[in-house]
Scaffold this active site. Structure first.
Site, PDB file in Angstrom:
ATOM      1  N   LYS A  54     -62.908  60.154 -22.624  1.00  0.00           N
ATOM      2  CA  LYS A  54     -63.169  58.727 -22.988  1.00  0.00           C
ATOM      3  C   LYS A  54     -64.990  58.790 -21.989  1.00  0.00           C
ATOM      4  O   LYS A  54     -66.206  58.643 -22.813  1.00  0.00           O
ATOM      5  CB  LYS A  54     -63.156  56.921 -22.549  1.00  0.00           C
ATOM      6  CG  LYS A  54     -61.614  56.670 -23.475  1.00  0.00           C
ATOM      7  CD  LYS A  54     -60.966  55.354 -23.108  1.00  0.00           C
ATOM      8  CE  LYS A  54     -59.357  55.250 -23.551  1.00  0.00           C
ATOM      9  NZ  LYS A  54     -58.346  54.151 -23.318  1.00  0.00           N
ATOM     10  N   GLN A 100     -57.675  50.893 -18.240  1.00  0.00           N
ATOM     11  CA  GLN A 100     -56.601  51.837 -18.727  1.00  0.00           C
ATOM     12  C   GLN A 100     -55.199  51.977 -18.884  1.00  0.00           C
ATOM     13  O   GLN A 100     -54.842  51.381 -17.814  1.00  0.00           O
ATOM     14  CB  GLN A 100     -57.105  53.426 -18.189  1.00  0.00           C
ATOM     15  CG  GLN A 100     -55.724  54.798 -19.107  1.00  0.00           C
ATOM     16  CD  GLN A 100     -56.351  54.641 -20.470  1.00  0.00           C
ATOM     17  OE1 GLN A 100     -58.199  54.368 -20.960  1.00  0.00           O
ATOM     18  NE2 GLN A 100     -55.453  55.610 -20.920  1.00  0.00           N
ATOM     19  N   ASP A 123     -61.633  47.296 -25.391  1.00  0.00           N
ATOM     20  CA  ASP A 123     -60.252  47.276 -25.822  1.00  0.00           C
ATOM     21  C   ASP A 123     -60.320  45.981 -27.121  1.00  0.00           C
ATOM     22  O   ASP A 123     -58.828  46.554 -27.489  1.00  0.00           O
ATOM     23  CB  ASP A 123     -59.934  47.495 -24.861  1.00  0.00           C
ATOM     24  CG  ASP A 123     -58.946  48.439 -24.496  1.00  0.00           C
ATOM     25  OD1 ASP A 123     -59.223  49.123 -24.957  1.00  0.00           O
ATOM     26  OD2 ASP A 123     -58.763  48.881 -23.439  1.00  0.00           O
TER      27      ASP A 123
HETATM   28  N1  GUN Z   1     -53.935  53.031 -22.975  1.00  0.00           N
HETATM   29  C1  GUN Z   1     -53.201  53.993 -24.301  1.00  0.00           C
HETATM   30  N2  GUN Z   1     -54.203  53.642 -25.141  1.00  0.00           N
HETATM   31  C2  GUN Z   1     -55.007  52.904 -24.694  1.00  0.00           C
HETATM   32  C3  GUN Z   1     -56.345  51.914 -25.457  1.00  0.00           C
HETATM   33  O1  GUN Z   1     -56.289  51.623 -26.364  1.00  0.00           O
HETATM   34  N3  GUN Z   1     -56.303  51.078 -24.034  1.00  0.00           N
HETATM   35  C4  GUN Z   1     -56.556  51.207 -22.967  1.00  0.00           C
HETATM   36  N4  GUN Z   1     -57.150  50.568 -22.002  1.00  0.00           N
HETATM   37  N5  GUN Z   1     -55.583  51.744 -22.395  1.00  0.00           N
HETATM   38  C5  GUN Z   1     -54.875  52.606 -23.195  1.00  0.00           C
END
Ligand code: GUN
Length: 300
Positions: A54, A100, A123
Site C-alpha cells: 500500500k 490494518q 477503508d
Molecule cells: N486486511 C485485509 N483486507 C483489509 C482491508 O481492506 N483493509 C484493512 N484495513 N485491513 C485489511
C-alpha cells in the site's frame, strides 16, 4: 471454453496513472501532497507485506504515507488513543487513516475502527460510511468491494438484471459488495451505461447448505471466504464470471478461493490470484485517500 483473464494488476496500473494527475493537481493547489497514515499492529508477515505494498503504491502516485507500528501486546485503549492522536495530526497531516486488519484477538477491533474519523476513513469501515453506502449515497466504499465493481465495469461484464452470488458475508467485502452491485445507477447515469449495479444478489455463507446449488445459478460468482479452492468447476455455470477475492497462503504460495485451472475451463471470465482483486484493492485505497484529502480541504 477458456475464460478471459481479468488482469487486476494491469487495470490497477491504469488507475494509478489517472490518480497521479489528481495527486499532482492537489499538491499544486494545496502546496503539499495528500497523506495516508497506516497503523500496523504486531508482526504478522501477511499484514506487513500488504502495508508495504500500500505504501509503495501510494508513493508511485504521489501520495505520502507513514506506517505507525505497534507491538502485538498493544491494548485496545492504547490503539484507540493512537488513532485519536493521528486524527489530531500528531503524526503529521493525516488525510486518510487506515488500521490494518486483523488486530490481535485481545483487541476490540470495532472500538479501534470506530475511533477513525468518518471523513478520513479510507477503508470505508466506519458505521457512518457503511450507512451512507446502504442508503445509496456512498462516500468511502470499502476498497475490495469497490475494486471488484470496477473490474466488472472495466471488462464490460453486464450486471443489470444478472444474478450475482457472493460467497462470504464479511463487513469488509461480502456485505458492501452486495449493496454496491444491487444499487440503483447513480443519478444522471445514461441508461446504456449502468455497469456495476442493478444486479440481483444472493449472499451465501457457512450455514447456506448446498453452496454449489446457488453458485451454479449465478452469472457472476464472487468468492470471498478465505477457503483455498472452495469454488470448483462443478459449481460454476458455463460462461459465468468468477471473481476470486481469496488470498490464502498454502505451502509458501498464494492460492485463491477458486480452483483456478479447472474453473478457467468453464468460466467466461476469471480473476487470478495473485494479480486480480489484490492490486485493485490497493488502487481503490489510493482513490479513497485522494477523495479524503480533497474532502478535508473542501475541494469536493
Ligand atoms: N486486511 C485485509 N483486507 C483489509 C482491508 O481492506 N483493509 C484493512 N484495513 N485491513 C485489511
Amino acid at each position: 471454453m477458456t475464460a478471459t483473464i481479468l488482469d487486476g494488476k494491469a487495470l490497477a496500473g491504469r488507475i494509478e496513472t489517472e490518480l497521479c494527475g489528481e495527486a499532482e493537481t492537489f499538491a499544486g493547489v494545496f502546496s503539499r501532497r495528500p497523506r495516508l497514515v497506516v497503523v500496523l499492529v504486531g508482526d504478522m508477515a501477511a499484514s506487513a507485506s500488504y502495508v508495504k505494498s500500500k505504501a509503495a503504491a501510494a508513493g508511485r502516485v504521489g501520495i505520502d504515507s507513514e506506517v505507525v507500528a505497534m507491538p502485538a501486546t498493544a491494548s485496545t485503549a492504547e490503539l484507540v488513543a493512537l488513532v485519536q492522536a493521528i486524527a489530531r495530526n500528531e503524526h503529521g497531516p493525516a488525510d486518510g487513516i487506515l488500521v490494518q486488519l486483523p488486530l490481535p484477538s485481545h483487541v476490540d477491533t470495532v472500538a479501534v475502527l470506530d475511533a477513525v474519523p468518518p471523513d478520513r476513513d479510507v477503508d470505508g469501515f466506519h458505521p457512518e460510511n457503511a450507512g451512507l453506502l446502504s442508503q445509496g449515497r456512498p462516500r468511502f466504499i470499502p476498497c475490495t468491494a469497490a475494486g471488484v465493481q470496477r473490474m466488472l465495469i472495466d471488462a464490460a461484464i453486464p450486471t443489470a438484471g444478472k444474478h450475482v452470488v457472493i460467497v462470504g458475508r464479511s463487513d469488509i467485502v461480502g456485505k458492501p459488495l452486495a449493496l454496491l452491485l444491487a444499487s440503483r445507477p447513480p443519478l444522471g447515469c445514461p441508461p446504456d451505461d449502468t455497469g456495476g449495479c442493478d444486479a440481483t444478489v444472493t449472499i451465501c455463507h457457512s450455514r447456506s447448505g448446498d453452496i454449489g446449488a446457488l453458485t451454479r445459478q449465478a452469472d457472476i460468482v464472487v468468492a470471498a471466504v478465505g477457503r483455498p479452492k472452495l469454488i470448483t468447476a462443478m459449481m460454476v455455470k458455463p460462461g459465468a464470471a468468477v471473481i476470486d477475492v481469496g488470498i490464502n497462503r498454502v505451502d509458501g504460495g498464494l492460492v485463491g478461493d477458486v480452483d483456478y485451472g479447472p474453473v478457467s475451463e468453464v468460466a467466461g471470465w476469471i480473476s487470478p490470484v495473485p494479480g486480480g482483486v489484490g492490486p485493485m484493492t490497493v488502487a481503490m485505497l489510493l482513490a479513497n485517500t485522494l477523495l479524503a484529502a480533497e474532502l478535508r480541504l473542501g475541494k469536493r
